[in-house]
Design a protein around this motif. Structure first.
Motif, PDB file in Angstrom:
ATOM      1  N   VAL A   1       0.850  -1.192   0.000  1.00 18.65           N
ATOM      2  CA  VAL A   1       0.000   0.000   0.000  1.00 18.65           C
ATOM      3  C   VAL A   1       0.882   1.238   0.000  1.00 18.65           C
ATOM      4  N   LEU A   2       0.630   2.133  -0.919  1.00 21.94           N
ATOM      5  CA  LEU A   2       1.281   3.432  -0.893  1.00 21.94           C
ATOM      6  C   LEU A   2       0.219   4.478  -0.559  1.00 21.94           C
ATOM      7  N   ILE A   3       0.467   5.223   0.519  1.00 22.44           N
ATOM      8  CA  ILE A   3      -0.473   6.249   0.949  1.00 22.44           C
ATOM      9  C   ILE A   3       0.132   7.602   0.607  1.00 22.44           C
TER      10      ILE A   3
ATOM     11  N   VAL B   1      -2.976   2.020  -4.002  1.00 20.82           N
ATOM     12  CA  VAL B   1      -2.572   3.388  -3.711  1.00 20.82           C
ATOM     13  C   VAL B   1      -3.774   4.132  -3.146  1.00 20.82           C
ATOM     14  N   VAL B   2      -3.546   4.870  -2.086  1.00 24.58           N
ATOM     15  CA  VAL B   2      -4.627   5.641  -1.480  1.00 24.58           C
ATOM     16  C   VAL B   2      -4.227   7.111  -1.482  1.00 24.58           C
ATOM     17  N   GLY B   3      -4.993   7.902  -2.184  1.00 25.77           N
ATOM     18  CA  GLY B   3      -4.714   9.326  -2.295  1.00 25.77           C
ATOM     19  C   GLY B   3      -5.381  10.105  -1.177  1.00 25.77           C
TER      20      GLY B   3
ATOM     21  N   ILE C   1       4.105   5.588   3.416  1.00 23.69           N
ATOM     22  CA  ILE C   1       3.299   6.807   3.413  1.00 23.69           C
ATOM     23  C   ILE C   1       4.210   7.981   3.100  1.00 23.69           C
ATOM     24  N   VAL C   2       3.853   8.718   2.056  1.00 22.02           N
ATOM     25  CA  VAL C   2       4.698   9.841   1.616  1.00 22.02           C
ATOM     26  C   VAL C   2       3.989  11.167   1.845  1.00 22.02           C
ATOM     27  N   GLU C   3       4.792  12.194   2.060  1.00 19.70           N
ATOM     28  CA  GLU C   3       4.242  13.519   2.372  1.00 19.70           C
ATOM     29  C   GLU C   3       5.177  14.576   1.784  1.00 19.70           C
ATOM     30  N   PRO C   4       4.644  15.521   1.003  1.00 24.04           N
ATOM     31  CA  PRO C   4       5.514  16.540   0.398  1.00 24.04           C
ATOM     32  C   PRO C   4       6.252  17.397   1.429  1.00 24.04           C
TER      33      PRO C   4
END
Lengths: 643, 643
Positions: free
Chosen positions: B38-40, B207-209, B64-67
């Motif tokens: 899972v990519l969040i 993927v969860v946007g 989990i990625v965050e700008p």
């Protein structure tokens, strides 16, 4: 919780803003200072409870040393009395413990089955914490976790205090001719590193020996533990185990016909439990260590005692064998009895360093913390110049007496628990004697029997009738109220933090809405404005009006019948660098719940009263609302004239 | 809390044992994996709530990625509905928030004074959370602190999950021809370091946007926000300020005669508060950013609206200006409407990425977390092979409908709040229209109006009559019970953790003591032993009997009238590597308090019933205790045949 008064800060509000020069990464703190205000010997419950309090004062330098190389991981004490939970609430971690710990709700009693005396059977059950005895539960949690929570308080406090591990107090001397750090302490490096045996000298204004039954601090001041031993070996083990015994998640007192006794204490997490198991009688001059007893002996004895039930042990987390001793020192400080008028204490002992007893009443950790919760605010008062050093005499006076009561009660309890089951029924009552005694002891084991005698800091009970449920000399008994400004239902006692401040709870009389005199308005006007007022006299120019004495008021009407904006100014003070209004000083009865604090605590509904509560949550004084002269006189005995 | 089942560990029980190879210092986790389950996208409430759930599954790899370059520090949402508090309880941090946060107890309403229309005056007050609406309070706490608590859950979970900061999803493609990581995601480095603009490719199964209103994930799957804007500028600011306005510690709705409206939200810590202030009307195609509005504009408008009161702002912690929009995407996943029978979703959107609305009903953070609390267990079921991927269709089906209700209710509420005070009274009632509507909305704003429609995972309400207070499709409504083994009073709903497991609460009929059939014994015997039982069929050989379906029972007698040892084996299961007995499955009515769960929740006292509750705490089914065939059929629709 109140925070952000001096501006917003991101993150966990339990991490306090660091004091000047301590911006959160203060490894330097753990370097050994040459001079400190307070040196604490030992990172047990007594030492850490004291350190956690003092850590809140940036102006006090505190050092706490511990011979071990790091925090404790398991074992030893596990009982947390309701009184200690109330204290933990003031430290901010009672909710954490409520979530994690086992709650003692019901205790069961087991005795030999008359039809089959080699088998035990259940004979009784008793509620552990009486209704409205405290708003807190009686909990069980391993001592190491309590340490960890205190260590977090210390680390999150403004001084970012952390222990110096691997250091033991070897000796100390007191130079009575000076007031500048008169105690010279010799510390010895212990343990794994090259420095073992190396010594270093630290000078302190005060030293507190929380260094256990073999305390070097006690020895250095000539203290001796007096008392006797029961010549009875006991085993204790924390285990993960299965059993067909039905009460494994209730506290149990078990007496077998011939194999001895057991106490079962369920523990945190739902699976772990502790057993205290009676082992061999010892010869009068024999030490328990000579018997070479192991956990296997304890398990075997447990299985014999619990017949017809068996225990299948899967993991022994911790175990120990010990003999019961009841010992006490005559005095908990370094001032000889004859010299209290001419000298003030510089060295203190607390916890096991000055009293030892059976662990089975679950008192050890609690009484030790009670010692230093008593001492902490007094040291802070003296070190910040609020009070004269003679205040420190009250520590030994108050706590030695309590410890004596503890040792006596514990002695009696140990005798009853170890008496053969036949003998224990001699009083002919229906209820087994050990159950009866257990129930009689509940106020004591809850930590609620502590009753300090009249002194400079505990008034005579002349006005006890104004609040019959708040006993002068005993702990302030919380009850539900509604906070006016935001209509939040809460416990009144929970406004008290472990911050060394006094509280005055002013209970309004019948028609008092805070807007007319006499009553709350008159009291607040006096406290805020009169030159003789203890609030005004004790407040320093650079601190908030509630910096030392925190005044809160409770009114009788519903929240819709009161007007916050028209309350006396003292109850809506401007605080902090922005002068922001504090909205949390005014309360009213929680009518909707039916829990009326006036009824619950016997407060005079017609006239109201004020209750003065010490920083350690003990009721110091009860007065009529208009007895401002008496109030000032009381505080004049405690605070220095010039703040 | 239950812990130590597989042996003692020292330290904080909230720090779970690390999964294999992740022993607590897993900085390697933050390296960018080439393939993940899972990519969040996005570390807001939606993303973190999902990550916190998935972090509990060692067999699922989550990224989990965050700008942004690190955790958020302040601003944005602050309302935590009672429903979210119930969810936080399952994550283990509700108690922390209860301690820190502001509690919304009473809301006051202000309108122009008819005698002096330029001045506002108080016209009403309303209780915010209805009695027994939830065991939790409605709280207010800054979103950043909620993030921090989720981040702690992730870090303390077995997978020690931490975000990858400084990474933004730029684009993605789905390859419908493969089942092996079919989503290829292009991530872009953002921010301070040299790598800005550099891209990296990750392949994911899902993927969860959760990447906000300008979601790149939504755009990549062709989703579009439909809706309208109110062309009305609003300002919001978190401030430390003094004021003579009396209700600064109560939530307030204020309508002025001509200057617009204000919403006051008191905040955590006792001093901070938020104001939503109506600013200028915008032209139909104007953006609010064109007006160059600042915090000074907001403060000035606030002072005009609140006349005769004034606000003296000392610190603006955070502020923003915005225009109200109500927008919604048609679908929350990547499967077009016509293709649900032939495709299963691989990409999802949640939170602001698929619905935006006014912040003033305090719904934003709550509905966003509600989205991913719904999605999390479904993803876990599919990724651990429990359920067929078609289960994932239910996410968009359930949440898009709820979001539509949200947008509609919010639209109506915004209209009423912005209506001139005269107009708002057109219905002629005594109570101002905005107060009336506010009260009508309370179930909705509490997050309790969510009602999922019948589907594979929500049964038809054929047996609703067996528990009239537990509505099928709505959240399980907790109530007090007493745990039999240790006589602890507690909330039944608090046994549910955010662990992806189902619960069956079996309520015993009148005479049932668990020892005779029919009733609880028969049900438990079936569930434990029958080859058709969903418990037996869904349990894997290497896991405990309650690994997927956790069965708990509630009995009607007092705890003294029940015998734990004679309860059905399923309610006393042996668990963990030692086979230790679990003592926490059996409950009874808390007779002493008078809070009888059967009465409170309308449970059929004569016959009892079973209530099947989903991992996200929603009631999935209610059945008679003997309806084992129906129960099995229900679960057959959800779980794969071969676990």
């Amino acid at each position: 919780m109140q925070y952000y008064i001096d501006g917003f800060r991101s993150g966990d509000p339990d991490v306090k803003p660091a004091a000047l020069g301590l911006d959160g990464t203060s490894t330097g703190r753990r370097a050994i200072a040459q001079k400190v205000d307070v040196l604490i010997a030992g990172c047990g419950p007594a030492g850490l409870c004291l350190a956690a309090q003092l850590a809140g004062f940036p102006e006090i330098s505190t050092m706490i040393v511990e011979p071990k190389q790091g925090p404790m991981e398991k074992g030893q004490a596990d009982g947390v009395s309701v009184r200690s939970m109330e204290m933990f609430q003031a430290f901010g971690f009672a909710e954490k413990i409520k979530r994690e710990a086992y709650w003692v709700n019901q205790t069961t009693f087991w005795k030999p089955d008359p039809a089959k005396p080699q088998d035990i059977h259940r004979v009784g059950i008793a509620q552990d914490v009486a209704d409205d005895q405290s708003e807190m539960p009686h909990t069980i949690l391993n001592q190491a976790r309590v340490h960890q929570l205190f260590l977090e308080v210390m680390k999150n406090a403004p001084t970012r205090l952390e222990p110096n591990y691997g250091l033991r107090v070897r000796d100390l001397t007191v130079d009575t001719s000076t007031k500048d750090h008169p105690v010279t302490v010799t510390l010895e490096r212990v343990g794994v590193d090259d420095g073992t045996g190396e010594t270093v000298t630290v000078r302190a204004n005060y030293v507190v020996g929380c260094d256990g039954a073999r305390s070097a601090v006690r020895e250095a001041i000539g203290g001796k533990l007096h008392g006797d031993a029961a010549h009875q070996a006991w085993g204790v083990m924390d285990i993960l185990a299965n059993s067909d015994f039905p009460d494994l998640r209730r506290k149990c007192l078990i007496q077998s016909a011939k194999e001895g006794n057991i106490l079962i204490i369920p523990r945190e997490g739902g699976y772990l439990f502790r057993m205290y198991v009676e082992l061999d009688k010892l010869n009068p001059d024999e030490r328990v260590s000579n018997r070479n007893l192991t956990s296997d002996h304890i398990i075997a004895a447990a299985n014999r005692i619990m017949c017809p039930y068996t225990i299948d042990v899967k993991e022994v987390v911790w175990w120990s064998v010990y003999e019961i001793g009841h010992r006490l020192t005559d005095k908990f400080d370094d001032v000889p009895f004859g010299e209290t008028a001419t000298r003030t204490p510089r060295v203190f002992t607390a916890g096991d360093a000055c009293h030892t007893h059976s662990p089975k009443a679950g008192q050890g950790m609690n009484v030790s913390m009670g010692d230093t919760f008593n001492l902490g605010w007094k040291l802070a008062h003296v070190l910040t110049g609020r009070s004269d050093p003679s205040l420190l005499h009250s520590y030994s006076a108050e706590r030695q007496l309590e410890a004596r009561r503890l040792v006596e009660t514990d002695h009696q309890w140990a005798r009853i628990m170890s008496a053969p089951p036949g003998e224990s029924e001699l009083d002919g009552s229906e209820m087994p004697r050990f159950q009866k005694q257990f129930i009689e002891n509940l106020e004591f084991t809850g930590g609620l029997a502590v009753h300090y005698e009249p002194s400079l800091i505990v008034a005579m009970p002349d006005h006890q009738g104004l609040a019959t449920g708040q006993i002068i000399g005993k702990r302030f008994h919380s009850a539900p109220v509604l906070r006016l400004a935001d209509a939040k239902r809460m416990q009144l006692g929970h406004v008290a933090e472990a911050d060394g401040r006094w509280r005055i709870y002013a209970f309004a009389g019948k028609e008092d809405l805070g807007q007319t005199t006499p009553g709350i308005l008159e009291l607040c006007t006096y406290l805020e404005n009169d030159p003789a007022s203890p609030v005004r006299r004790s407040t320093r120019p650079d601190e908030d009006i509630d910096g030392l004495i925190d005044v809160r008021a409770v009114f009788q009407p519903d929240f819709t019948g009161l007007d916050f904006e028209r309350m006396p100014a003292l109850l809506r003070p401007a605080k902090g660098r922005y002068g922001l209004r504090d909205f949390e000083k005014v309360f009213c009865v929680d009518h909707k719940s039916g829990d009326d604090i006036y009824d619950m605590r016997g407060i005079d509904r017609e006239n109201g009263c004020m209750i003065v509560v010490r920083p350690d949550q003990y009721v110091a004084h009860i007065l009529p609302l208009n007895a401002t002269t008496d109030l000032s006189a009381f505080f004049e005995g405690i605070f220095c004239r010039d703040p």
